[in-house]
Design an enzyme around this catalytic site. Structure first.
Site, PDB file in Angstrom:
ATOM      1  N   CYS A 101       0.829  -1.201   0.000  1.00  0.00           N
ATOM      2  CA  CYS A 101       0.000   0.000   0.000  1.00  0.00           C
ATOM      3  C   CYS A 101       0.866   1.254   0.000  1.00  0.00           C
ATOM      4  CB  CYS A 101      -0.924  -0.007   1.218  1.00  0.00           C
ATOM      5  SG  CYS A 101      -2.088   1.374   1.272  1.00  0.00           S
ATOM      6  N   CYS A 199      -6.046  -3.959   6.977  1.00  0.00           N
ATOM      7  CA  CYS A 199      -7.191  -3.045   6.984  1.00  0.00           C
ATOM      8  C   CYS A 199      -8.388  -3.606   6.234  1.00  0.00           C
ATOM      9  CB  CYS A 199      -6.786  -1.692   6.425  1.00  0.00           C
ATOM     10  SG  CYS A 199      -6.354  -1.684   4.674  1.00  0.00           S
TER      11      CYS A 199
END
Length: 380
Positions: A101, A199
């Site tokens: 990410c 997440c």
């Protein structure tokens, strides 16, 4: 300077943005919408980038008196992070989605757009330092607070990206001081729990999440000598170092626990054995990148003394390191002075000299002097 503050909705990014404002810069806050389910809610300290986080980021910007925007990067996040995560597990590797990410979203997509819009730098709440060497070139270093240091997950950043990064929390001695500062500034996130785990898997059940996305294909479980021990229902459900859930049905001859030593997707086999065989002392990494100017040894191929870290908050291990080639492509070799336990292909190894991050590579193979997998290759 014109600064874009990446606002996660947490206390660190809020204080980082506040410090940028206090320093007199023109600051604009932006929250990245990464979830494909915009109604997703946060559960305690699990998850991030939810609608609740977006609201917290908005309130922090309102308190600071700066503009606030939401940028929808959900399509790119799904393609570059979520889909990549599934593909890596299908290939028998254990990826780190946080590094991915940072590489593809927070410091590529975000930074590219920020520069295109005329911003000079991106500010985040990461705990790491960007310094300059004697020639004025940027370097990535550990933060002052070792317990919160996040240089490992930033090891994917390149020199051109570091030129536009600012981490205002770099020299803060502790997270407690950041929370206290947030309280003093009237930021409502001062006591908000830190996010952890993956997440996009907020309930923490990675195995169950993957089972919905990867077809289960039964295969064999074998020991380190190739002896057949039973059947598994899908190799992707296993990770190197795993002890529970093997479902072999009978103990090892010595009565000691067995652990997953390897996941072999091409053969659809899971290899298990005693815990001591998890200790590895040599790593080979592929797709290396450099956090700043490449070390001179990259060009010469000579061995250098360095530190190797394979997890975000693991202790680094002294090693001899050199840059070489593997199958005609750049690679990194590391011979460890000690050993590391349960290292899996797909993890990232980040290289340090002192506090400086040299760069990183994706682990392609981990080797143990106590066990030669080639013997297993011959047996199966």
């Amino acid at each position: 300077m014109k600064i874009l503050a990446a606002m996660s909705g947490g206390v660190d990014s809020a204080v980082a943005a506040a410090r940028a404002v206090e320093a007199g810069h023109e600051v604009v806050g932006v929250h990245l919408a990464l979830s494909r389910m915009p109604g997703t809610l946060r559960t305690g300290s699990r998850g991030c980038c939810t609608i609740e986080d977006s609201n917290d980021a908005f309130r922090a910007c309102d308190t600071l008196g700066i503009p606030f925007y939401v940028w929808d990067f959900s399509d790119r996040f799904k393609a570059d992070v979520v889909d990549n995560f599934v593909e890596e597990y299908e290939a028998g590797r254990t990826p780190n989605p946080c590094l991915r990410c940072n590489e593809k979203i927070k410091f590529e997509a975000l930074l590219d757009r920020a520069i295109a819009l005329g911003f000079d730098a991106v500010v985040t709440g990461h705990y790491a330092s960007v310094l300059r060497d004697a020639d004025g070139r940027v370097e990535l270093h550990r933060a002052a607070d070792d317990a919160k240091d996040q240089s490992y997950v930033l090891g994917v950043l390149r020199e051109d990206q570091l030129e536009h990064c600012w981490f205002p929390l770099a020299d803060t001695p502790s997270k407690a001081l950041v929370r206290a500062e947030a309280e003093e500034r009237g930021l409502g996130v001062a006591a908000k729990p830190d996010s952890h785990d993956i997440c996009f898997i907020p309930d923490g059940d990675t195995r169950g999440w993957l089972a919905e996305r990867i077809e289960l294909t039964p295969g064999r479980i074998v020991d380190q000598d190739g002896t057949d021990l039973g059947e598994h229902q899908g190799a992707h459900a296993f990770t190197v170092g795993q002890r529970k859930g093997l479902s072999i049905g009978h103990p090892a001859p010595d009565g000691k626990p067995r652990y997953v030593l390897q996941v072999r997707p091409k053969e659809n086999r899971v290899v298990v054995g005693p815990g001591e065989l998890l200790e590895v002392d040599r790593l080979v990494g592929i797709r290396p990148s450099h956090a700043g100017a490449p070390h001179p040894a990259v060009a010469t191929g000579e061995w250098i003394e360095a530190l190797v870290q394979v997890r975000a908050h693991a202790e680094p291990v002294p090693a001899r390191v050199r840059w070489s080639e593997r199958d005609g492509a750049p690679a990194v070799e590391a011979e460890l002075a000690g050993s590391l336990r349960g290292v899996a292909p797909g993890q990232s190894m980040v290289l340090y000299v002192g506090t400086r991050v040299l760069g990183q590579a994706t682990i392609a193979s981990a080797h143990s002097s106590a066990w030669n997998p080639e013997a297993l290759d011959a047996a199966v």
